[in-house]
Design a protein around this motif. Sequence first.
Motif, PDB file in Angstrom:
ATOM      1  N   ARG A 157      19.007   4.855  -0.117  1.00  0.00           N
ATOM      2  CA  ARG A 157      19.471   4.285   0.885  1.00  0.00           C
ATOM      3  C   ARG A 157      20.571   5.199   1.529  1.00  0.00           C
ATOM      4  O   ARG A 157      21.389   5.710   0.871  1.00  0.00           O
ATOM      5  N   VAL A 158      20.428   5.384   2.890  1.00  0.00           N
ATOM      6  CA  VAL A 158      21.502   6.117   3.658  1.00  0.00           C
ATOM      7  C   VAL A 158      22.321   5.426   3.939  1.00  0.00           C
ATOM      8  O   VAL A 158      22.298   4.451   4.698  1.00  0.00           O
ATOM      9  N   ASP A 159      23.536   5.938   3.645  1.00  0.00           N
ATOM     10  CA  ASP A 159      24.985   5.190   4.264  1.00  0.00           C
ATOM     11  C   ASP A 159      25.388   5.909   5.369  1.00  0.00           C
ATOM     12  O   ASP A 159      25.784   7.297   4.821  1.00  0.00           O
ATOM     13  N   GLY A 160      25.798   5.597   6.487  1.00  0.00           N
ATOM     14  CA  GLY A 160      26.328   6.310   7.530  1.00  0.00           C
ATOM     15  C   GLY A 160      27.421   7.017   7.131  1.00  0.00           C
ATOM     16  O   GLY A 160      28.575   6.350   6.656  1.00  0.00           O
ATOM     17  N   GLY A 161      27.573   8.391   7.655  1.00  0.00           N
ATOM     18  CA  GLY A 161      28.705   9.289   7.117  1.00  0.00           C
ATOM     19  C   GLY A 161      28.867   9.583   5.684  1.00  0.00           C
ATOM     20  O   GLY A 161      29.887  10.254   5.556  1.00  0.00           O
ATOM     21  N   LYS A 162      28.049   9.194   4.772  1.00  0.00           N
ATOM     22  CA  LYS A 162      28.201   9.634   3.620  1.00  0.00           C
ATOM     23  C   LYS A 162      27.039  10.638   3.266  1.00  0.00           C
ATOM     24  O   LYS A 162      26.049  10.662   3.632  1.00  0.00           O
ATOM     25  N   SER A 163      27.409  11.341   2.039  1.00  0.00           N
ATOM     26  CA  SER A 163      26.257  12.636   1.599  1.00  0.00           C
ATOM     27  C   SER A 163      25.730  12.254   0.165  1.00  0.00           C
ATOM     28  O   SER A 163      26.666  11.473  -0.485  1.00  0.00           O
ATOM     29  N   LEU A 170      14.343  24.815 -10.492  1.00  0.00           N
ATOM     30  CA  LEU A 170      13.401  25.657  -9.749  1.00  0.00           C
ATOM     31  C   LEU A 170      13.170  26.859 -10.525  1.00  0.00           C
ATOM     32  O   LEU A 170      14.194  27.391 -11.178  1.00  0.00           O
ATOM     33  N   LYS A 171      11.909  27.361 -10.325  1.00  0.00           N
ATOM     34  CA  LYS A 171      11.659  28.749 -10.822  1.00  0.00           C
ATOM     35  C   LYS A 171      11.553  29.631  -9.593  1.00  0.00           C
ATOM     36  O   LYS A 171      11.098  29.369  -8.384  1.00  0.00           O
ATOM     37  N   PRO A 172      11.947  30.942  -9.624  1.00  0.00           N
ATOM     38  CA  PRO A 172      11.859  32.054  -8.453  1.00  0.00           C
ATOM     39  C   PRO A 172      10.383  32.102  -8.066  1.00  0.00           C
ATOM     40  O   PRO A 172       9.411  32.113  -8.790  1.00  0.00           O
ATOM     41  N   GLY A 173      10.408  32.145  -6.675  1.00  0.00           N
ATOM     42  CA  GLY A 173       9.012  32.543  -5.957  1.00  0.00           C
ATOM     43  C   GLY A 173       7.959  31.117  -5.796  1.00  0.00           C
ATOM     44  O   GLY A 173       6.963  31.258  -5.229  1.00  0.00           O
ATOM     45  N   ARG A 174       8.792  30.033  -6.277  1.00  0.00           N
ATOM     46  CA  ARG A 174       7.852  28.781  -6.221  1.00  0.00           C
ATOM     47  C   ARG A 174       8.429  28.262  -4.938  1.00  0.00           C
ATOM     48  O   ARG A 174       9.517  27.917  -4.612  1.00  0.00           O
ATOM     49  N   MET A 175       7.379  27.520  -4.042  1.00  0.00           N
ATOM     50  CA  MET A 175       7.884  26.769  -3.053  1.00  0.00           C
ATOM     51  C   MET A 175       7.869  25.419  -3.305  1.00  0.00           C
ATOM     52  O   MET A 175       7.111  24.668  -4.069  1.00  0.00           O
ATOM     53  N   VAL A 176       8.870  24.571  -2.762  1.00  0.00           N
ATOM     54  CA  VAL A 176       9.047  23.048  -2.697  1.00  0.00           C
ATOM     55  C   VAL A 176       8.890  22.531  -1.593  1.00  0.00           C
ATOM     56  O   VAL A 176       9.618  23.059  -0.555  1.00  0.00           O
ATOM     57  N   VAL A 177       8.160  21.379  -1.752  1.00  0.00           N
ATOM     58  CA  VAL A 177       8.207  20.627  -0.296  1.00  0.00           C
ATOM     59  C   VAL A 177       8.868  19.552  -0.489  1.00  0.00           C
ATOM     60  O   VAL A 177       8.439  18.724  -1.354  1.00  0.00           O
ATOM     61  N   PHE A 178       9.585  19.061   0.444  1.00  0.00           N
ATOM     62  CA  PHE A 178      10.345  17.665   0.399  1.00  0.00           C
ATOM     63  C   PHE A 178       9.735  16.911   1.706  1.00  0.00           C
ATOM     64  O   PHE A 178       9.677  17.369   2.869  1.00  0.00           O
ATOM     65  N   ASP A 179       9.182  15.561   1.482  1.00  0.00           N
ATOM     66  CA  ASP A 179       8.518  14.884   2.294  1.00  0.00           C
ATOM     67  C   ASP A 179       9.212  13.475   2.669  1.00  0.00           C
ATOM     68  O   ASP A 179       9.057  12.708   1.699  1.00  0.00           O
ATOM     69  N   CYS A 180      10.055  13.476   3.556  1.00  0.00           N
ATOM     70  CA  CYS A 180      10.860  12.103   3.853  1.00  0.00           C
ATOM     71  C   CYS A 180      10.101  11.242   4.700  1.00  0.00           C
ATOM     72  O   CYS A 180       9.626  11.534   5.824  1.00  0.00           O
ATOM     73  N   GLN A 181       9.385  10.168   4.057  1.00  0.00           N
ATOM     74  CA  GLN A 181       8.858   9.339   4.716  1.00  0.00           C
ATOM     75  C   GLN A 181       9.517   8.194   5.456  1.00  0.00           C
ATOM     76  O   GLN A 181       8.650   7.125   5.884  1.00  0.00           O
ATOM     77  N   ALA A 182      10.862   8.110   5.655  1.00  0.00           N
ATOM     78  CA  ALA A 182      11.554   6.977   6.243  1.00  0.00           C
ATOM     79  C   ALA A 182      10.938   6.695   7.499  1.00  0.00           C
ATOM     80  O   ALA A 182      10.758   5.221   7.704  1.00  0.00           O
ATOM     81  N   LYS A 183      10.843   7.359   8.623  1.00  0.00           N
ATOM     82  CA  LYS A 183      10.349   6.849   9.793  1.00  0.00           C
ATOM     83  C   LYS A 183       9.142   6.296   9.766  1.00  0.00           C
ATOM     84  O   LYS A 183       8.780   5.395  10.519  1.00  0.00           O
ATOM     85  N   ARG A 184       8.061   6.789   9.026  1.00  0.00           N
ATOM     86  CA  ARG A 184       6.755   6.483   8.734  1.00  0.00           C
ATOM     87  C   ARG A 184       6.644   5.026   8.266  1.00  0.00           C
ATOM     88  O   ARG A 184       5.734   4.461   8.279  1.00  0.00           O
ATOM     89  N   LEU A 185       7.749   4.642   7.408  1.00  0.00           N
ATOM     90  CA  LEU A 185       7.777   3.421   6.671  1.00  0.00           C
ATOM     91  C   LEU A 185       8.545   2.115   7.486  1.00  0.00           C
ATOM     92  O   LEU A 185       8.778   1.321   7.256  1.00  0.00           O
ATOM     93  N   GLY A 186       8.860   2.582   8.896  1.00  0.00           N
ATOM     94  CA  GLY A 186       9.427   1.637   9.598  1.00  0.00           C
ATOM     95  C   GLY A 186      11.052   1.797   9.673  1.00  0.00           C
ATOM     96  O   GLY A 186      11.797   0.842  10.191  1.00  0.00           O
ATOM     97  N   SER A 187      11.623   2.630   8.948  1.00  0.00           N
ATOM     98  CA  SER A 187      13.039   2.968   9.066  1.00  0.00           C
ATOM     99  C   SER A 187      13.663   3.608  10.311  1.00  0.00           C
ATOM    100  O   SER A 187      12.616   4.026  10.926  1.00  0.00           O
ATOM    101  N   ARG A 188      14.752   3.396  10.629  1.00  0.00           N
ATOM    102  CA  ARG A 188      15.150   3.961  11.976  1.00  0.00           C
ATOM    103  C   ARG A 188      15.925   5.130  11.711  1.00  0.00           C
ATOM    104  O   ARG A 188      16.431   6.005  12.440  1.00  0.00           O
ATOM    105  N   LEU A 189      16.119   5.681  10.310  1.00  0.00           N
ATOM    106  CA  LEU A 189      16.446   6.934   9.893  1.00  0.00           C
ATOM    107  C   LEU A 189      15.430   8.068  10.717  1.00  0.00           C
ATOM    108  O   LEU A 189      14.430   8.236  10.342  1.00  0.00           O
TER     109      LEU A 189
END
Length: 191
Positions: A157-163, A170-189
């Motif tokens: 959960r994202v709280d405004g103004g907080k991190s 991770l291993k060198p040379g490996r690509m990592v993909v982060f997929d934030c689905q908040a908007k697709r699930l109806g969130s205002r984030l």
Amino acid sequence: MPVHDSKLMKSRRLLLALLWAIVAAPAALGQLPGAKLNYVVPPGAQAGSSLEVSVDGGDLNGARLLEFSHPGILGEPVMAPGDEWIKRPRWQRNRFKVTVAADVPPGVYHAWFVGRYGISNTRAFVVGDLPQLAESVGNDTPEKAAEINLNSVLVGRVDGGKSDCFKIALKPGRMVVFDCQAKRLGSRLDA
């Protein structure tokens, strides 16, 4: 003639009563509350698992169940035992136990609340095949970063103004993909 006038008066009264009922009915119906579901947290689960979710919204009284658009997903109210004043078990407000059958295919399904004031609007509920991790409390600095694994789902959960801080091995040379689905699930984030 008096008989005829009497029939005319009765029919006028009946017509007036009928018109009054037609005019007053929508106003009476407008006063009834209606269940409104704002969110389900966490908004998903791994197939073949059970978890407790919380819901929030308006007029979510007299919980009967949390219904889903797939028959393999069941949501039952979490009940608290009775006490000295109220002997029978009662709903732990806003809490449901959700069980997802192992054969439910990954995807986005609909969830809705069913209670005293009827059926609510729907919210998205995601079923996946990856392990689901809950956000830890107190991970607001890099020194306190929570460790997460690759090929997993992080629910938070994202709280405004907080991190929130996380660390990943991770291993060198490996690509990592982060997929934030908040908007697709109806969130205002807007991530």
